[in-house]
Scaffold this motif. Structure first.
Motif, PDB file in Angstrom:
ATOM      1  N   SER A  68       0.845  -1.188   0.000  1.00 55.09           N
ATOM      2  CA  SER A  68       0.000   0.000   0.000  1.00 55.09           C
ATOM      3  C   SER A  68       0.884   1.242   0.000  1.00 55.09           C
ATOM      4  CB  SER A  68      -0.905   0.012   1.231  1.00 55.09           C
ATOM      5  OG  SER A  68      -0.139   0.208   2.413  1.00 55.09           O
ATOM      6  N   PRO A  69       0.427   2.341  -0.609  1.00 58.21           N
ATOM      7  CA  PRO A  69       1.240   3.567  -0.603  1.00 58.21           C
ATOM      8  C   PRO A  69       1.618   4.020   0.799  1.00 58.21           C
ATOM      9  CG  PRO A  69      -0.514   3.757  -2.223  1.00 58.21           C
ATOM     10  CD  PRO A  69      -0.768   2.487  -1.464  1.00 58.21           C
ATOM     11  N   SER A  70       0.720   3.868   1.766  1.00 51.09           N
ATOM     12  CA  SER A  70       1.036   4.313   3.127  1.00 51.09           C
ATOM     13  C   SER A  70       2.168   3.500   3.728  1.00 51.09           C
ATOM     14  CB  SER A  70      -0.208   4.221   4.018  1.00 51.09           C
ATOM     15  OG  SER A  70      -0.683   2.888   4.093  1.00 51.09           O
ATOM     16  N   GLU A  71       2.183   2.170   3.486  1.00 52.84           N
ATOM     17  CA  GLU A  71       3.280   1.340   3.971  1.00 52.84           C
ATOM     18  C   GLU A  71       4.585   1.703   3.283  1.00 52.84           C
ATOM     19  OE1 GLU A  71       1.710  -2.985   5.373  1.00 52.84           O
ATOM     20  OE2 GLU A  71       1.689  -2.611   3.207  1.00 52.84           O
ATOM     21  N   ALA A  72       4.536   1.875   1.956  1.00 56.09           N
ATOM     22  CA  ALA A  72       5.742   2.212   1.214  1.00 56.09           C
ATOM     23  C   ALA A  72       6.334   3.531   1.692  1.00 56.09           C
ATOM     24  CB  ALA A  72       5.423   2.285  -0.283  1.00 56.09           C
ATOM     25  N   VAL A  73       5.489   4.511   1.937  1.00 56.16           N
ATOM     26  CA  VAL A  73       5.963   5.811   2.423  1.00 56.16           C
ATOM     27  C   VAL A  73       6.567   5.667   3.814  1.00 56.16           C
ATOM     28  CG1 VAL A  73       5.181   8.073   3.244  1.00 56.16           C
ATOM     29  CG2 VAL A  73       4.443   7.225   1.005  1.00 56.16           C
ATOM     30  N   ASP A  74       5.895   4.950   4.696  1.00 54.26           N
ATOM     31  CA  ASP A  74       6.388   4.792   6.064  1.00 54.26           C
ATOM     32  C   ASP A  74       7.751   4.118   6.076  1.00 54.26           C
ATOM     33  OD1 ASP A  74       6.157   4.797   8.984  1.00 54.26           O
ATOM     34  OD2 ASP A  74       5.878   2.647   8.795  1.00 54.26           O
ATOM     35  N   TRP A  75       7.894   3.012   5.344  1.00 55.10           N
ATOM     36  CA  TRP A  75       9.176   2.297   5.322  1.00 55.10           C
ATOM     37  C   TRP A  75      10.278   3.166   4.707  1.00 55.10           C
ATOM     38  CZ3 TRP A  75       6.951  -2.803   2.898  1.00 55.10           C
ATOM     39  CH2 TRP A  75       6.131  -3.438   3.837  1.00 55.10           C
ATOM     40  N   SER A  76       9.949   3.893   3.651  1.00 53.95           N
ATOM     41  CA  SER A  76      10.946   4.734   2.988  1.00 53.95           C
ATOM     42  C   SER A  76      11.415   5.867   3.895  1.00 53.95           C
ATOM     43  CB  SER A  76      10.378   5.291   1.683  1.00 53.95           C
ATOM     44  OG  SER A  76      10.017   4.238   0.801  1.00 53.95           O
ATOM     45  N   LEU A  77      10.497   6.439   4.651  1.00 52.05           N
ATOM     46  CA  LEU A  77      10.887   7.501   5.584  1.00 52.05           C
ATOM     47  C   LEU A  77      11.741   6.949   6.724  1.00 52.05           C
ATOM     48  CD1 LEU A  77       7.623   9.648   5.767  1.00 52.05           C
ATOM     49  CD2 LEU A  77       9.783  10.224   4.611  1.00 52.05           C
ATOM     50  N   GLN A  78      11.463   5.728   7.171  1.00 54.50           N
ATOM     51  CA  GLN A  78      12.330   5.093   8.165  1.00 54.50           C
ATOM     52  C   GLN A  78      13.739   4.923   7.616  1.00 54.50           C
ATOM     53  OE1 GLN A  78      10.853   1.510  10.139  1.00 54.50           O
ATOM     54  NE2 GLN A  78       8.750   2.111   9.627  1.00 54.50           N
ATOM     55  N   ALA A  79      13.824   4.465   6.365  1.00 51.53           N
ATOM     56  CA  ALA A  79      15.136   4.298   5.732  1.00 51.53           C
ATOM     57  C   ALA A  79      15.851   5.639   5.607  1.00 51.53           C
ATOM     58  CB  ALA A  79      14.971   3.641   4.362  1.00 51.53           C
ATOM     59  N   LEU A  80      15.111   6.670   5.248  1.00 57.37           N
ATOM     60  CA  LEU A  80      15.703   8.000   5.117  1.00 57.37           C
ATOM     61  C   LEU A  80      16.287   8.462   6.446  1.00 57.37           C
ATOM     62  CD1 LEU A  80      16.207  10.660   3.573  1.00 57.37           C
ATOM     63  CD2 LEU A  80      13.910  11.368   4.284  1.00 57.37           C
ATOM     64  N   ARG A  81      15.528   8.329   7.525  1.00 54.89           N
ATOM     65  CA  ARG A  81      16.026   8.766   8.837  1.00 54.89           C
ATOM     66  C   ARG A  81      17.281   7.993   9.229  1.00 54.89           C
ATOM     67  NH1 ARG A  81      10.316   9.176   9.770  1.00 54.89           N
ATOM     68  NH2 ARG A  81      10.218   7.040  10.586  1.00 54.89           N
ATOM     69  N   TRP A  82      17.298   6.700   8.946  1.00 48.94           N
ATOM     70  CA  TRP A  82      18.460   5.879   9.283  1.00 48.94           C
ATOM     71  C   TRP A  82      19.693   6.328   8.492  1.00 48.94           C
ATOM     72  CZ3 TRP A  82      21.858   2.493   6.970  1.00 48.94           C
ATOM     73  CH2 TRP A  82      22.573   1.641   7.828  1.00 48.94           C
ATOM     74  N   LEU A  83      19.514   6.576   7.199  1.00 51.41           N
ATOM     75  CA  LEU A  83      20.632   6.998   6.357  1.00 51.41           C
ATOM     76  C   LEU A  83      21.131   8.391   6.740  1.00 51.41           C
ATOM     77  CD1 LEU A  83      19.293   5.688   2.933  1.00 51.41           C
ATOM     78  CD2 LEU A  83      21.386   4.902   4.067  1.00 51.41           C
ATOM     79  N   ARG A  84      20.216   9.291   7.006  1.00 50.83           N
ATOM     80  CA  ARG A  84      20.620  10.655   7.373  1.00 50.83           C
ATOM     81  C   ARG A  84      21.363  10.662   8.709  1.00 50.83           C
ATOM     82  NH1 ARG A  84      20.500  14.914   3.847  1.00 50.83           N
ATOM     83  NH2 ARG A  84      19.396  16.349   5.210  1.00 50.83           N
ATOM     84  N   ALA A  85      20.953   9.784   9.626  1.00 45.89           N
ATOM     85  CA  ALA A  85      21.630   9.705  10.920  1.00 45.89           C
ATOM     86  C   ALA A  85      23.064   9.214  10.774  1.00 45.89           C
ATOM     87  CB  ALA A  85      20.861   8.779  11.863  1.00 45.89           C
ATOM     88  N   ARG A  86      23.375   8.570   9.650  1.00 50.12           N
ATOM     89  CA  ARG A  86      24.716   8.076   9.397  1.00 50.12           C
ATOM     90  C   ARG A  86      25.511   8.981   8.474  1.00 50.12           C
ATOM     91  NH1 ARG A  86      21.617   5.270  11.629  1.00 50.12           N
ATOM     92  NH2 ARG A  86      22.248   3.595  13.019  1.00 50.12           N
ATOM     93  N   GLY A  87      24.987  10.149   8.205  1.00 48.46           N
ATOM     94  CA  GLY A  87      25.762  11.145   7.481  1.00 48.46           C
ATOM     95  C   GLY A  87      25.509  11.233   5.996  1.00 48.46           C
ATOM     96  N   ALA A  88      24.494  10.537   5.480  1.00 50.73           N
ATOM     97  CA  ALA A  88      24.216  10.591   4.040  1.00 50.73           C
ATOM     98  C   ALA A  88      23.616  11.947   3.690  1.00 50.73           C
ATOM     99  CB  ALA A  88      23.265   9.470   3.634  1.00 50.73           C
ATOM    100  N   ASN A  89      24.364  12.755   2.977  1.00 46.13           N
ATOM    101  CA  ASN A  89      23.884  14.079   2.579  1.00 46.13           C
ATOM    102  C   ASN A  89      23.142  14.059   1.254  1.00 46.13           C
ATOM    103  OD1 ASN A  89      24.887  15.529   4.830  1.00 46.13           O
ATOM    104  ND2 ASN A  89      26.953  15.429   3.951  1.00 46.13           N
TER     105      ASN A  89
END
Length: 446
Positions: A68-89
Motif C-alpha cells: 500500500s502507498p502508506s506502507e511504502a511511504v512509512d518504510w521509505s521515511l524510516q530508511a531515510l532517517r536511518w541513512l541521514r543519521a549516518r551522514g548521508a547528505n
C-alpha cells in the motif's frame, strides 16, 4: 550483518540509496561498486547498532513496490532517517528502469514524501538504463525499440504498464507538478540542464523527467545530479552520480573486494513471469532437473512442499536444480481469475520462499532468484540482513554473498534482465571467480 556487533559510524558515507525492491537494490549496489565505491547493501531498515563501517554508499533494500502507498511511504521515511543519521547528505530513490508501479503508486507517493522530508524543491526522474536498452525520449519510456506500454511489461501480473508517458504516469501518482527536460537540452550540456531546471522550478514543477538515449547523456546528467540532495531514478543515474564523484576525487580507486568461498549445491528459483525469464528457463540445459510449481495442485495439497523438497534432494548433486512458477500471460490470467490477483502472487511467493529455505537447510548454497517480488520473499524467509557485492553477471545483476557463516552465494535477478543463457552463464562465472587467486588490494596512502 551481525546484529549483536556495534559498528563505528560511517564517516565516509557519500550516498544513501532507498530501493523499492531487492533485485533493484543489488542492481544499483553493483553499479556503484563498479564505479569504485565501497558499498554495503542492507535488507530492510537495520537496527541503530549497524552504522555501515567505512562504506561510501549504503543501499537500503525495501520490499515496497507493490505494498500500500502508506506502507511504502512509512518504510521509505524510516530508511531515510536511518541513512541521514549516518551522514548521508545525498539520497537516491531507486525504482525499476521500466517504472514498475500501480495506478496509485508507489513511485509518486514515496518520492513526494522523501522530497518533503528533505525540504527539496526539485528532483530528476530518470529510469533510463542504456546498457539494458531502456531509453527516454520526449518523456516516453522505451524498452528496446518498443514503447513501454507495447512491451512485455503490459502483461506484468502485479504492475502492468499501460501508458508509456512518464509525465502522465508520475503526475497521476504525485501531488506535485511534473515537467520535461528534453534530449535537445541534455545534449547541450550541464549549463543548459541547470537553466532548464530553473525554468521548471519557476513554473511550479517539482520533478523533471529527463530524456536519455546514451551513457554520454547519463554522464552529463550525473554532473548536475551530483549537486542535488535528492535524485530519483534507476541504476544508470547512480552511475552518473558516482562518475562525477570519482572525477572530483571523492572516491578512492580500489580493487573490488573478493567474495568469500561458498560451497553447496546450485539452485535456480524463478517466480517472475517476464518474457526474459521465460526465455531463460527454456534455455536452461536439458540435463538440469526442473520442477514447475502448479498453484492449483499446491493449494489442494494444503501448501505441502515436502514432495518438491524430496524431489530436489534426489537429483544429481553436480548439476543445478530449477524450481519455478513462471508462467505465460494466459496462465497467469487464469490463476488470478481463480485465486485473485494479490492472493495468487502471495501464494506463489510463499511457496517458493518456503521451498528455498528447506533446500538451503539441505545443502543448497549457490542460488539464483528470478523476480523482484520472489527475491524479496526468499530473502525475508531466509532472514538475510546484508549482502557483499561481487562480480557483475549481466548489466544490473551481480553475484552477492551473505554476511555471516556459512555464506550463501545469491544472484537476485530482475525478471526482465539478463541474456537467454543467464542461468548457466552465472554459475560458470561464479565458479571461475571463486577459483581465482587472492588479488593484491591496493590501499590509499595515509
Amino acid at each position: 550483518y551481525n546484529r549483536d556487533r556495534q559498528i563505528e559510524t560511517a564517516m565516509n558515507l557519500l550516498l544513501g540509496v532507498i530501493a523499492d525492491d531487492y533485485t533493484g537494490a543489488t542492481d544499483i549496489a553493483s553499479t556503484l561498486a563498479n564505479q569504485g565505491m565501497r558499498v554495503i547493501q542492507v535488507l530492510g531498515v537495520p537496527p541503530q547498532s549497524f552504522a555501515g563501517g567505512d562504506a561510501q554508499a549504503i543501499v537500503v533494500a525495501l520490499k515496497s513496490r507493490t505494498n500500500s502507498p502508506s506502507e511504502a511511504v512509512d518504510w521509505s521515511l524510516q530508511a531515510l532517517r536511518w541513512l541521514r543519521a549516518r551522514g548521508a547528505n545525498q539520497i537516491l530513490f531507486k525504482y525499476c528502469s521500466t517504472f514498475d508501479s500501480t495506478a496509485t503508486g508507489n513511485i509518486g507517493p514515496v518520492a513526494d514524501a522523501l522530497m518533503d522530508a528533505l525540504d527539496c524543491r526539485f528532483a530528476f526522474v530518470c529510469p533510463a538504463f542504456p546498457d539494458n536498452h531502456r531509453f527516454v525520449y520526449q518523456g516516453y519510456l522505451f524498452v528496446g525499440d518498443k514503447l513501454l506500454a507495447e512491451s512485455s511489461m503490459r502483461d506484468h501480473p502485479l504492475t502492468p504498464m499501460l501508458d508509456s508517458s512518464l509525465l502522465r504516469l508520475l503526475q497521476a501518482q504525485s501531488s506535485k507538478r511534473v515537467g520535461l527536460i528534453s534530449h535537445e537540452t541534455v545534449r547541450q550540456g550541464v549549463g543548459a540542464i541547470r537553466d532548464r531546471i530553473e525554468v521548471l522550478r519557476d513554473a511550479g514543477n517539482s520533478y523533471g523527467v529527463v530524456d536519455v538515449l546514451s551513457n554520454a547523456d547519463i554522464n552529463t546528467l550525473g554532473e548536475v545530479a551530483a549537486q542535488h540532495t535528492f535524485v530519483t531514478g534507476g541504476s544508470a543515474i547512480a552511475a552518473g552520480v558516482a562518475s562525477s564523484l570519482r572525477n572530483s576525487g571523492r572516491i578512492d580507486t580500489r580493487v573490488a573486494e573478493r567474495l568469500p568461498a561458498v560451497g553447496g549445491r546450485a539452485l535456480v528459483v524463478a517466480g517472475s513471469c517476464a518474457a526474459a525469464t521465460l526465455r531463460q528457463i527454456a534455455a536452461a540445459p536439458p540435463d538440469w532437473a526442473r520442477c514447475k510449481i502448479d498453484l492449483d495442485v499446491l493449494h489442494e495439497a494444503g501448501f505441502d512442499i515436502e514432495p518438491v523438497v524430496d524431489w530436489a534432494g534426489r537429483q544429481p548433486g553436480d548439476l543445478p536444480v530449477l524450481v519455478y512458477a513462471s508462467s505465460t500471460a494466459e496462465e497467469v490470467a487464469a490463476m488470478q481469475a481463480k485465486h485473485g490477483v494479490k492472493n495468487a502472487g502471495q501464494m506463489i511467493e510463499r511457496a517458493l520462499a518456503d521451498i528455498t529455505v528447506r533446500l538451503v537447510s539441505e545443502g543448497f548454497g549457490r542460488l539464483i532468484v528470478a523476480g523482484g517480488e520472489t527475491s524479496g520473499a526468499v530473502l525475508t524467509a531466509l532472514a538475510i540482513k546484508a549482502l557483499h557485492i561481487g562480480p557483475r553477471i549481466d548489466p544490473g545483476v551481480p553475484w552477492t554473498t551473505t554476511f555471516g557463516e556459512p555464506p550463501l552465494a545469491l544472484a537476485l535477478k530482475s525478471g526482465n534482465f539478463g541474456r537467454d543463457d543467464f542461468f548457466q552463464h552465472a554459475f560458470t562465472l561464479l565458479d571461475n571467480f571463486l577459483a581465482q587467486p587472492e588479488p593484491e588490494v591496493s590501499r590509499p596512502r595515509d
